[in-house]
Write an enzyme that holds these catalytic residues in place. Structure first.
Site, PDB file in Angstrom:
ATOM      1  N   ILE A  16       0.812  -1.184  -0.189  1.00  0.00           N
ATOM      2  CA  ILE A  16       0.147   0.042  -0.136  1.00  0.00           C
ATOM      3  C   ILE A  16       0.910   1.268  -0.006  1.00  0.00           C
ATOM      4  CG2 ILE A  16      -1.794   1.114   1.418  1.00  0.00           C
ATOM      5  CD1 ILE A  16      -2.719  -1.552   2.205  1.00  0.00           C
ATOM      6  N   ASP A  61      14.393   2.628   9.929  1.00  0.00           N
ATOM      7  CA  ASP A  61      13.654   1.533  10.874  1.00  0.00           C
ATOM      8  C   ASP A  61      12.744   2.508  11.562  1.00  0.00           C
ATOM      9  OD1 ASP A  61      12.425   0.196  12.839  1.00  0.00           O
ATOM     10  OD2 ASP A  61      14.314  -0.992  13.205  1.00  0.00           O
ATOM     11  N   ARG A 123       5.292  12.972  15.160  1.00  0.00           N
ATOM     12  CA  ARG A 123       5.861  14.046  16.113  1.00  0.00           C
ATOM     13  C   ARG A 123       6.775  14.859  15.315  1.00  0.00           C
ATOM     14  NH1 ARG A 123       9.050  12.103  21.241  1.00  0.00           N
ATOM     15  NH2 ARG A 123      10.242  11.203  19.586  1.00  0.00           N
ATOM     16  N   TYR A 167      -1.322  -6.814  17.058  1.00  0.00           N
ATOM     17  CA  TYR A 167      -1.794  -5.922  16.034  1.00  0.00           C
ATOM     18  C   TYR A 167      -3.118  -5.200  15.957  1.00  0.00           C
ATOM     19  CZ  TYR A 167      -2.455  -4.772  10.927  1.00  0.00           C
ATOM     20  OH  TYR A 167      -2.647  -4.035   9.662  1.00  0.00           O
ATOM     21  N   LYS A 171      -3.323  -0.850  16.200  1.00  0.00           N
ATOM     22  CA  LYS A 171      -4.367  -0.216  15.246  1.00  0.00           C
ATOM     23  C   LYS A 171      -5.241   0.322  15.817  1.00  0.00           C
ATOM     24  CE  LYS A 171      -1.698  -1.576  11.645  1.00  0.00           C
ATOM     25  NZ  LYS A 171      -1.074  -0.296  10.892  1.00  0.00           N
ATOM     26  N   THR A 202      -1.389  -7.524  -0.649  1.00  0.00           N
ATOM     27  CA  THR A 202      -0.239  -7.061  -0.618  1.00  0.00           C
ATOM     28  C   THR A 202       0.654  -8.030  -0.208  1.00  0.00           C
ATOM     29  OG1 THR A 202      -0.341  -6.426   1.706  1.00  0.00           O
ATOM     30  CG2 THR A 202      -1.090  -4.727   0.013  1.00  0.00           C
TER      31      THR A 202
HETATM   32  N1  LIG Z   1      -2.839  -5.335   3.517  1.00  0.00           N
HETATM   33  C1  LIG Z   1      -3.578  -5.458   4.190  1.00  0.00           C
HETATM   34  O1  LIG Z   1      -4.751  -6.255   4.372  1.00  0.00           O
HETATM   35  C2  LIG Z   1      -3.932  -4.386   5.506  1.00  0.00           C
HETATM   36  C3  LIG Z   1      -5.064  -4.151   6.067  1.00  0.00           C
HETATM   37  C4  LIG Z   1      -5.355  -3.237   6.978  1.00  0.00           C
HETATM   38  C5  LIG Z   1      -4.339  -2.287   7.385  1.00  0.00           C
HETATM   39  N2  LIG Z   1      -2.890  -2.649   6.605  1.00  0.00           N
HETATM   40  C6  LIG Z   1      -1.730  -1.621   7.041  1.00  0.00           C
HETATM   41  O2  LIG Z   1      -1.420  -1.083   5.811  1.00  0.00           O
HETATM   42  C7  LIG Z   1       0.060  -0.734   6.004  1.00  0.00           C
HETATM   43  C8  LIG Z   1       0.842  -1.255   4.667  1.00  0.00           C
HETATM   44  O3  LIG Z   1       0.684  -2.582   4.520  1.00  0.00           O
HETATM   45  P1  LIG Z   1       0.871  -3.503   3.312  1.00  0.00           P
HETATM   46  O4  LIG Z   1      -0.407  -4.341   3.214  1.00  0.00           O
HETATM   47  O5  LIG Z   1       1.238  -2.641   2.303  1.00  0.00           O
HETATM   48  O6  LIG Z   1       2.208  -4.393   3.887  1.00  0.00           O
HETATM   49  P2  LIG Z   1       3.482  -4.724   2.927  1.00  0.00           P
HETATM   50  O7  LIG Z   1       4.194  -5.735   4.045  1.00  0.00           O
HETATM   51  O8  LIG Z   1       3.416  -5.064   1.806  1.00  0.00           O
HETATM   52  O9  LIG Z   1       4.500  -3.200   3.228  1.00  0.00           O
HETATM   53  C9  LIG Z   1       4.754  -2.776   4.480  1.00  0.00           C
HETATM   54  C10 LIG Z   1       6.036  -2.078   4.238  1.00  0.00           C
HETATM   55  O10 LIG Z   1       6.408  -1.551   5.535  1.00  0.00           O
HETATM   56  C11 LIG Z   1       7.705  -1.855   5.659  1.00  0.00           C
HETATM   57  N3  LIG Z   1       8.387  -1.671   7.162  1.00  0.00           N
HETATM   58  C12 LIG Z   1       7.923  -2.767   7.970  1.00  0.00           C
HETATM   59  N4  LIG Z   1       8.570  -2.465   9.213  1.00  0.00           N
HETATM   60  C13 LIG Z   1       9.197  -1.505   8.999  1.00  0.00           C
HETATM   61  C14 LIG Z   1      10.053  -0.697  10.003  1.00  0.00           C
HETATM   62  N5  LIG Z   1      10.317  -0.928  11.019  1.00  0.00           N
HETATM   63  N6  LIG Z   1      10.498   0.501   9.541  1.00  0.00           N
HETATM   64  C15 LIG Z   1      10.542   0.911   8.238  1.00  0.00           C
HETATM   65  N7  LIG Z   1       9.637   0.017   7.198  1.00  0.00           N
HETATM   66  C16 LIG Z   1       9.186  -0.958   7.779  1.00  0.00           C
HETATM   67  C17 LIG Z   1       8.245  -3.018   4.878  1.00  0.00           C
HETATM   68  O11 LIG Z   1       9.465  -3.029   4.535  1.00  0.00           O
HETATM   69  C18 LIG Z   1       7.267  -2.812   3.599  1.00  0.00           C
HETATM   70  O12 LIG Z   1       7.854  -2.073   2.670  1.00  0.00           O
HETATM   71  C19 LIG Z   1       0.261  -1.287   7.395  1.00  0.00           C
HETATM   72  O13 LIG Z   1       0.501  -0.316   8.334  1.00  0.00           O
HETATM   73  C20 LIG Z   1      -0.528  -2.444   7.300  1.00  0.00           C
HETATM   74  O14 LIG Z   1      -0.742  -2.718   9.021  1.00  0.00           O
HETATM   75  C21 LIG Z   1      -2.679  -3.346   5.774  1.00  0.00           C
END
Ligand SMILES: NC(=O)c1ccc[n+]([C@@H]2O[C@H](COP(=O)([O-])OP(=O)(O)OC[C@H]3O[C@@H](n4cnc5c(N)ncnc54)[C@H](O)[C@@H]3O)[C@@H](O)[C@H]2O)c1
Length: 263
Positions: A16, A61, A123, A167, A171, A202
């Site tokens: 995302i 990070d 922040r 999680y 959230k 994703t």
């Molecule tokens: N995919 C879903 O169904 C879904 C649903 C609800 C919420 N979300 C939220 O959407 C957001 C994006 O999720 P996604 O599905 O694209 O996941 P994803 O795993 O495809 O991407 C997450 C990205 O965050 C980066 N990341 C993780 N830990 C990190 C850290 N400590 N420092 C810097 N970067 C870091 C990863 O390297 C990755 O590029 C997240 O916050 C997730 O909780 C996703």
């Protein structure tokens, strides 16, 4: 979507966050700073642009206060300002056996990244946004905004899902952070909102075949639209919240979930 300014996006290397980066590029942002712990962040496709675009990438990070502060300040110095922040970095861990058996280190890791990381970025960015001149809307004479922050919650910011203690807590807390920070700065033109995606296709949801299988089954009964979301559909919600089209929206949690939480 009225996003003429400079955006900073965490979690921009995948899923995302990456879709959000592409969407900012397509909708005409002046520049984007891509933050991710993964260095192999792919650059958004630039061919759709006729105007210049400034792209910066930072290996960060988000659970490290120092790394976040350094990168956010560096991006703001490079761009001259910071208009939109998208806090998409996140991880999900399942606890076999549920809350009673959740490992402390899993709990800690999820909260460090999903909650503390979001707070550190918010922040650092808010301190910069509060000092800058408001941005001009490109659509009409709406009240100007000094900055706009979009935090990533989830359907699990509203409801609980089994085996997902840390999680779900993280959230829910992101929505709390969003609401209190939005109150702090609403009168100063700094808006803070949360987006709550439902099941979205994703790497987070598809890389583990067992998780994917369980999710596919659940989607048929739990999601009124009976499908997963596409990352682009979540990015559209993010761009709406980030840009001038949502000029009267702050402290909200926008559900983009195919109807999941309406049941
Ligand atoms: N995919 C879903 O169904 C879904 C649903 C609800 C919420 N979300 C939220 O959407 C957001 C994006 O999720 P996604 O599905 O694209 O996941 P994803 O795993 O495809 O991407 C997450 C990205 O965050 C980066 N990341 C993780 N830990 C990190 C850290 N400590 N420092 C810097 N970067 C870091 C990863 O390297 C990755 O590029 C997240 O916050 C997730 O909780 C996703």
């Amino acid at each position: 979507m009225d996003v003429p300014g400079f955006a900073l996006i965490t979690g921009a290397a995948s899923g995302i966050g990456q879709a959000c980066a592409k969407a900012f590029v397509q909708e005409g942002a002046a520049g984007i700073a891509l933050l991710d712990r993964n260095r192999e962040s792919s650059m958004p496709d630039n061919h759709v642009r006729t105007s210049p675009l400034h792209i910066e990438t930072y290996a960060v990070d988000v659970s490290s206060e120092q790394e976040v502060t350094r990168a956010v300040h560096q991006a703001a110095r490079t761009f001259g300002r910071l208009d939109y922040v998208v806090n998409a970095a996140g991880i999900a861990i399942k606890h076999q056996g549920g809350a009673a058996f959740a490992e402390t280190q899993d709990w800690q890791k999820v909260l460090d990244i999903n909650l503390n990381g979001t707070f550190f970025v918010l922040r650092a960015a808010a301190q910069i946004m509060l000092k800058q001149d408001p941005i001009l809307s490109s659509i009409d004479r709406r009240p100007l905004q000094r900055g706009s922050i979009v935090n990533f919650s989830s359907i699990q910011g509203i409801v609980g899902i089994t085996l997902s203690t840390a999680y779900t807590v993280s959230k829910h807390a992101v929505i709390g952070l969003t609401r209190t920070a939005s109150e702090d700065y609403a009168a100063q033109g700094l808006r803070v909102n949360a987006i709550c995606p439902g099941y979205t296709e994703t790497p987070m949801t598809t890389k583990d075949p067992a998780v994917k299988k369980a999710m596919d089954e659940r989607i048929q009964t739990a999601v009124p639209m009976q499908r997963m979301g596409n990352p682009k559909e979540i990015a559209d919600g993010v761009l709406y919240l980030a840009g001038g089209r949502s000029s009267f929206v702050t402290g909200s949690a926008l559900m983009v979930d195919g109807g999941y939480t309406s049941r």
